[in-house]
Design a protein around this motif. Structure first.
Motif, mmCIF file in Angstrom:
data_model
loop_
_atom_site.group_PDB
_atom_site.id
_atom_site.type_symbol
_atom_site.label_atom_id
_atom_site.label_comp_id
_atom_site.label_asym_id
_atom_site.label_seq_id
_atom_site.Cartn_x
_atom_site.Cartn_y
_atom_site.Cartn_z
ATOM 1 N N CYS A 200 -7.801 -3.887 -7.874
ATOM 2 C CA CYS A 200 -6.503 -3.208 -7.734
ATOM 3 C C CYS A 200 -5.594 -3.556 -8.908
ATOM 4 C CB CYS A 200 -5.785 -3.622 -6.448
ATOM 5 S SG CYS A 200 -6.473 -2.992 -4.939
ATOM 6 N N LEU B 10 -9.145 -6.940 -4.558
ATOM 7 C CA LEU B 10 -7.724 -7.018 -4.918
ATOM 8 C C LEU B 10 -7.559 -7.166 -6.433
ATOM 9 C CD1 LEU B 10 -6.337 -9.250 -2.033
ATOM 10 C CD2 LEU B 10 -6.045 -6.780 -2.322
ATOM 11 N N TYR C 102 0.841 -1.203 0.000
ATOM 12 C CA TYR C 102 0.000 0.000 0.000
ATOM 13 C C TYR C 102 0.872 1.248 0.000
ATOM 14 C CZ TYR C 102 -3.044 3.769 1.377
ATOM 15 O OH TYR C 102 -3.691 4.968 1.404
ATOM 16 N N MET D 178 -7.404 -1.076 -2.405
ATOM 17 C CA MET D 178 -6.709 -1.828 -1.350
ATOM 18 C C MET D 178 -7.372 -1.580 -0.003
ATOM 19 S SD MET D 178 -2.619 -1.992 -1.696
ATOM 20 C CE MET D 178 -2.033 -1.501 -3.294
#
Length: 130
Positions: A78, A75, A18, A58
């Motif tokens: 992402c 995810l 992150y 995230m």
């Protein structure tokens, strides 16, 4: 924090992946300040939006760790946002809005983010809340 040989994180902000994604999004923001004004509502907006969305997804995934399908889906979102950002980055290079060396650095950082995402997805059970 560790328990039974496993590392635990209090918040998504503790994750190195992150932190890297956030740093790279800020790098894109800085670089995109130099894009031409006529790109304000297209390339500039798109690359900033997708790079920020990596971090936002995230955070959402972190809050969905009670449900494997929801966690993995976020995810995966992402991953898609990383891929989109990499495409916009290629356009920025091709249009000569960003130097090739800087774009390679950013692109490489996003490959690291992708690698981390794939590891978490592959081992998603380790991340779920009990």
């Amino acid at each position: 924090m560790e328990e039974k040989g496993k590392k635990y994180f209090r918040t998504y902000e503790d994750l190195a992946i992150y932190q890297l994604a956030f740093w790279v999004a800020m790098e894109i923001f800085d670089q995109s300040k130099n894009f031409p004004v006529e790109e304000r509502y297209s390339l500039t907006d798109q690359i900033r939006r997708s790079s920020r969305s990596v971090c936002a997804n995230m955070a959402e995934a972190w809050r969905k760790r009670r449900y494997k399908a929801g966690f993995v889906a976020k995810l995966s979102d992402c991953e898609a946002e990383v891929a989109e950002t990499q495409v916009w980055l290629k356009f920025a290079v091709k249009c000569q809005y960003i130097k090739v060396e800087k774009a390679r650095e950013i692109y490489g950082n996003y490959n690291q983010v992708l690698s981390g995402l794939v590891k978490i997805i592959t081992h998603s059970d380790d991340w779920l809340l009990d």
